[in-house]
Design a protein around this motif. Structure first.
Motif, PDB file in Angstrom:
ATOM      1  N   LEU A  79       0.842  -1.185   0.000  1.00 16.90           N
ATOM      2  CA  LEU A  79       0.000   0.000   0.000  1.00 16.90           C
ATOM      3  C   LEU A  79       0.883   1.244   0.000  1.00 16.90           C
ATOM      4  O   LEU A  79       1.773   1.379   0.826  1.00 16.90           O
ATOM      5  CB  LEU A  79      -0.901   0.000   1.229  1.00 16.90           C
ATOM      6  CG  LEU A  79      -1.968  -1.087   1.257  1.00 16.90           C
ATOM      7  CD1 LEU A  79      -2.654  -1.084   2.610  1.00 16.90           C
ATOM      8  CD2 LEU A  79      -2.974  -0.869   0.157  1.00 16.90           C
ATOM      9  N   GLU A  80       0.614   2.161  -0.941  1.00 15.73           N
ATOM     10  CA  GLU A  80       1.384   3.373  -1.015  1.00 15.73           C
ATOM     11  C   GLU A  80       0.890   4.342   0.045  1.00 15.73           C
ATOM     12  O   GLU A  80      -0.261   4.336   0.438  1.00 15.73           O
ATOM     13  CB  GLU A  80       1.234   4.005  -2.400  1.00 15.73           C
ATOM     14  CG  GLU A  80       1.775   3.127  -3.518  1.00 15.73           C
ATOM     15  CD  GLU A  80       1.403   3.662  -4.872  1.00 15.73           C
ATOM     16  OE1 GLU A  80       1.581   2.948  -5.841  1.00 15.73           O
ATOM     17  OE2 GLU A  80       0.913   4.793  -4.950  1.00 15.73           O
ATOM     18  N   LYS A  81       1.749   5.188   0.493  1.00 19.99           N
ATOM     19  CA  LYS A  81       1.390   6.171   1.500  1.00 19.99           C
ATOM     20  C   LYS A  81       1.365   7.548   0.840  1.00 19.99           C
ATOM     21  O   LYS A  81       2.177   7.856  -0.009  1.00 19.99           O
ATOM     22  CB  LYS A  81       2.400   6.207   2.645  1.00 19.99           C
ATOM     23  CG  LYS A  81       2.806   4.847   3.135  1.00 19.99           C
ATOM     24  CD  LYS A  81       1.618   4.080   3.647  1.00 19.99           C
ATOM     25  CE  LYS A  81       2.037   2.726   4.128  1.00 19.99           C
ATOM     26  NZ  LYS A  81       2.660   1.895   3.121  1.00 19.99           N
ATOM     27  N   THR A  82       0.430   8.377   1.215  1.00 11.33           N
ATOM     28  CA  THR A  82       0.464   9.765   0.789  1.00 11.33           C
ATOM     29  C   THR A  82       1.603  10.449   1.500  1.00 11.33           C
ATOM     30  O   THR A  82       2.141   9.955   2.477  1.00 11.33           O
ATOM     31  CB  THR A  82      -0.851  10.467   1.152  1.00 11.33           C
ATOM     32  OG1 THR A  82      -0.956  10.453   2.561  1.00 11.33           O
ATOM     33  CG2 THR A  82      -2.040   9.778   0.531  1.00 11.33           C
ATOM     34  N   ALA A  83       1.960  11.612   0.993  1.00 14.00           N
ATOM     35  CA  ALA A  83       3.042  12.363   1.647  1.00 14.00           C
ATOM     36  C   ALA A  83       2.681  12.674   3.088  1.00 14.00           C
ATOM     37  O   ALA A  83       3.519  12.690   3.972  1.00 14.00           O
ATOM     38  CB  ALA A  83       3.308  13.663   0.880  1.00 14.00           C
ATOM     39  N   ASP A  84       1.401  12.900   3.334  1.00  9.38           N
ATOM     40  CA  ASP A  84       0.983  13.171   4.712  1.00  9.38           C
ATOM     41  C   ASP A  84       1.194  11.962   5.590  1.00  9.38           C
ATOM     42  O   ASP A  84       1.646  12.080   6.727  1.00  9.38           O
ATOM     43  CB  ASP A  84      -0.504  13.563   4.746  1.00  9.38           C
ATOM     44  CG  ASP A  84      -0.763  14.881   4.045  1.00  9.38           C
ATOM     45  OD1 ASP A  84       0.130  15.739   4.080  1.00  9.38           O
ATOM     46  OD2 ASP A  84      -1.852  15.039   3.467  1.00  9.38           O
ATOM     47  N   TYR A 145      -1.516   0.708   6.080  1.00  9.56           N
ATOM     48  CA  TYR A 145      -0.236   0.080   6.387  1.00  9.56           C
ATOM     49  C   TYR A 145      -0.332  -1.419   6.596  1.00  9.56           C
ATOM     50  O   TYR A 145       0.686  -2.089   6.655  1.00  9.56           O
ATOM     51  CB  TYR A 145       0.375   0.709   7.651  1.00  9.56           C
ATOM     52  CG  TYR A 145       1.086   2.005   7.369  1.00  9.56           C
ATOM     53  CD1 TYR A 145       2.457   2.046   7.166  1.00  9.56           C
ATOM     54  CD2 TYR A 145       0.375   3.196   7.283  1.00  9.56           C
ATOM     55  CE1 TYR A 145       3.108   3.225   6.900  1.00  9.56           C
ATOM     56  CE2 TYR A 145       1.007   4.394   7.019  1.00  9.56           C
ATOM     57  CZ  TYR A 145       2.377   4.406   6.820  1.00  9.56           C
ATOM     58  OH  TYR A 145       3.016   5.585   6.545  1.00  9.56           O
ATOM     59  N   ARG A 146      -1.517  -1.934   6.767  1.00  8.92           N
ATOM     60  CA  ARG A 146      -1.620  -3.367   7.009  1.00  8.92           C
ATOM     61  C   ARG A 146      -2.541  -4.018   5.984  1.00  8.92           C
ATOM     62  O   ARG A 146      -3.394  -3.362   5.373  1.00  8.92           O
ATOM     63  CB  ARG A 146      -2.100  -3.654   8.427  1.00  8.92           C
ATOM     64  CG  ARG A 146      -3.506  -3.237   8.751  1.00  8.92           C
ATOM     65  CD  ARG A 146      -3.942  -3.811  10.109  1.00  8.92           C
ATOM     66  NE  ARG A 146      -3.343  -3.140  11.248  1.00  8.92           N
ATOM     67  CZ  ARG A 146      -2.388  -3.691  11.983  1.00  8.92           C
ATOM     68  NH1 ARG A 146      -1.933  -4.892  11.706  1.00  8.92           N
ATOM     69  NH2 ARG A 146      -1.898  -3.048  13.027  1.00  8.92           N
TER      70      ARG A 146
END
Length: 593
Positions: A79-84, A145-146
């Motif tokens: 899972l990609e994360k946003t910059a935030d 994240y999971r």
């Protein structure tokens, strides 16, 4: 994406009687050709057509660019994360704005497709949507994240949680009923308080034990329609966000018994076991104490254990305040009580997911801890094809790493094909390719030596599978320092990081490992407790349930009033794999074994 679809179409001719379906603008005005109003109108129409197209083109280009950039750092399954989300220190308002943008259009939260519900920020309905996002970044951000949970909470559990939240709001520390209840407690009165009765949880023992006992106390409060309030201790506010909307779960500082928490024990005047032993309390008594102290720690005696008998629960129904001190996950014994059994079945049709659901509902890392978690994950674990957690806790004395424990870890992980074997003869090519898989191993231990040895093994020799193995360890405190807030911050961050693993290996008897497996919905491989300082054979075994173990259960039949083996009374409560006398709840697939 084909951008030609967004090219501006030519302006339609003025209407000659029939409505042109391509433009509502020309239905409202037909100024003479060449007039000033006509030119202004064309500019307006062109703007209305071009501006949305330009926005679409910018969005498409920006998304493609972000996707290309992400592909450099992570497998498509991560899972990609946003910059935030990557920087937990950003302002709360920016985070809240980002989340609202994602959820408004119903699109995936930058998901790679690992989840059937990639935007399930409420965890299948477990979480209430009524919180400010920025006040607790982990609450609505953890799902990215999971991996998605294979166990959905029941509709009945979700309904009961929403009802509990309403009760907590009506009776919480800032409510009028709570203040009236405090005054009655100060005066020693046990006169009724309507619907507002309370369970007070005392902060006691190590962090893993605290998380498990707090979960047990919350479920007991849910079963008995009481409000859970917690002793703040030294660091509870620093570790966790508030779990209930609109009202705190922290016990007010003016609670009259707070200064006695440390001294409460089995001989305390209001201890349930003490009163029972001296025949000073029973269900027929008209005058009840204003509070009961429930001693449910590992050293509790036979009278304290009567807490798990329905007859004694009838006594407790009449007492407005129950104060619990425990270092045990006592939920398995609640399943042996006829008065709670049906309600528990309704709440948890999938029985081994009790802590999995309640843990994810109650325990959200504070913003500070969430920063520790996300920064470490993004730096070392996010790019891996598979994440493996290894939790090591040794109870034998001596400086580590212990050689027989190290041999056990290698034997378990390689025999069970969790980690690849290595080629010590140099016959395997170690040249990486585009298809080379990366396994990231997160080791948690008070000692640094185990991860160092594992790291050296995969540095010195190539793997027989061609996989690349990276080994990481966030901290090595040397010894448990429960009294130090910073130690607990790191411990909570590492428990959570372990719960983000795809495969988990844990140590016997460890509540640290229990928390990680429950939050992650994982059935770990449990390292067998060594005896005589030798490597066990087999070195590990697969857990039959992701539920934690109740280390000190009662062995008593309340109806027959005699001792029994409580691990064989019902098929869904069995003895633990790592502690033969302990009890744990198991799923349907293990009930007939």
């Amino acid at each position: 994406m084909d951008l030609s679809a967004f090219r501006r179409r030519p302006s339609p001719p003025p209407s000659t009687g029939g409505a042109d379906p391509r433009s509502a603008v020309y239905l409202k005005a037909s100024p003479p050709r060449g007039s000033r109003s006509m030119k202004a109108f064309r500019i307006l129409a062109t703007t209305l057509i071009v501006l949305p197209a330009a926005l679409l083109i910018y969005t498409a280009f920006h998304d493609n660019k972000a996707s290309d950039r992400a592909s450099l750092f992570a497998d498509a399954r991560i899972l990609e994360k946003t910059a935030d989300a990557q920087n937990a220190e950003l302002s709360a308002s920016a985070i809240a704005q980002n989340i609202s943008i994602v959820t408004t259009d119903g699109a995936s939260f930058q998901s790679s497709g690992t989840s059937d519900q990639p935007g399930d920020r409420l965890l299948g309905g477990l979480l209430s949507p009524g919180f400010d996002d920025g006040s607790c970044l982990s609450r609505y951000g953890s799902f990215s994240y999971r991996r998605p949970s294979p166990n959905n909470p029941s509709a009945y559990l979700i309904s009961r949680l929403r009802n509990y939240e309403s009760l907590h709001k009506r009776c919480g520390p800032n409510s009028k009923p709570y203040k009236e209840a405090l005054e009655a407690l100060r005066s020693g009165s046990a006169v009724g308080y309507g619907e507002c009765k309370y369970v007070v949880w005392i902060s006691f023992s190590g962090l893993g034990n605290r998380i498990l006992t707090l979960t047990s106390s919350f479920l007991y409060a849910l079963l008995t329609n009481r409000v859970l309030l917690i002793d703040q201790g030294k660091d509870m506010m620093d570790l966790f966000c508030e779990p209930f909307p609109d009202e705190s779960w922290l016990l007010s500082k003016d609670f009259p018994v707070t200064d006695q928490f440390d001294s409460l024990g089995q001989s305390s005047p209001n201890c349930h076991g003490h009163l029972l032993k001296n025949n000073m309390i029973n269900s027929t008594e008209k005058r009840m104490p204003s509070y009961l102290y429930l001693h449910l720690a590992h050293d509790y005696n036979d009278h304290d254990k009567m807490f798990f008998c329905d007859e004694d629960q009838k006594v407790m129904e009449k007492v407005p305040w129950l104060i619990i001190k425990s270092d045990n996950y006592f939920i398995p014994s609640l399943f042996l009580m006829p008065s709670f059994e049906q309600e528990l079945f309704n709440l948890f049709p999938h029985k081994e997911a009790i802590f999995h659901h309640l843990g994810r509902y109650l325990f959200h890392p504070s913003n500070h801890v969430w920063g520790l978690i996300t920064r470490y994950f993004d730096s070392y674990l996010a790019r891996a094809d598979e994440r493996i957690g290894i939790q090591i806790r040794t109870l034998d004395g001596g400086d580590g790493p212990l050689s027989y424990v190290m041999d056990q870890i290698i034997a378990c992980t390689q025999n069970e094909e969790i980690l690849p074997k290595v080629d010590q003869h140099g016959t395997v090519s170690s040249s990486p390719s585009e298809d080379t898989r990366l396994k990231a191993v997160l080791v948690t231990s008070l000692n640094l030596g185990y991860s160092d040895n594992l790291k050296n093994l995969y540095w010195m020799y190539p793997t027989v599978t061609g996989e690349v193995v990276g080994v990481y360890q966030a901290s090595h405190e040397g010894y448990q320092q429960t009294e130090k807030p910073l130690h607990n911050l790191k411990a909570w961050a590492e428990m959570y990081l372990l719960s983000l693993s795809d495969v988990l290996v844990t140590s016997s008897w460890s509540t640290f490992g229990y928390v990680a497996q429950g939050l992650g919905g994982l059935k770990p491989w449990i390292l067998v407790k060594p005896e005589n300082r030798t490597t066990p054979n087999p070195p590990c075994g697969r857990a039959m349930s992701m539920e934690p173990c109740f280390h000190a259960p009662p062995f008593y039949d309340c109806k027959a009033k005699r001792g029994i083996d409580t691990g064989v009374v019902v098929p869904h409560v069995r003895h633990c794999e790592d502690m033969s006398w302990g009890l744990k709840v198991v799923g349907d697939d293990h009930q007939d074994l």
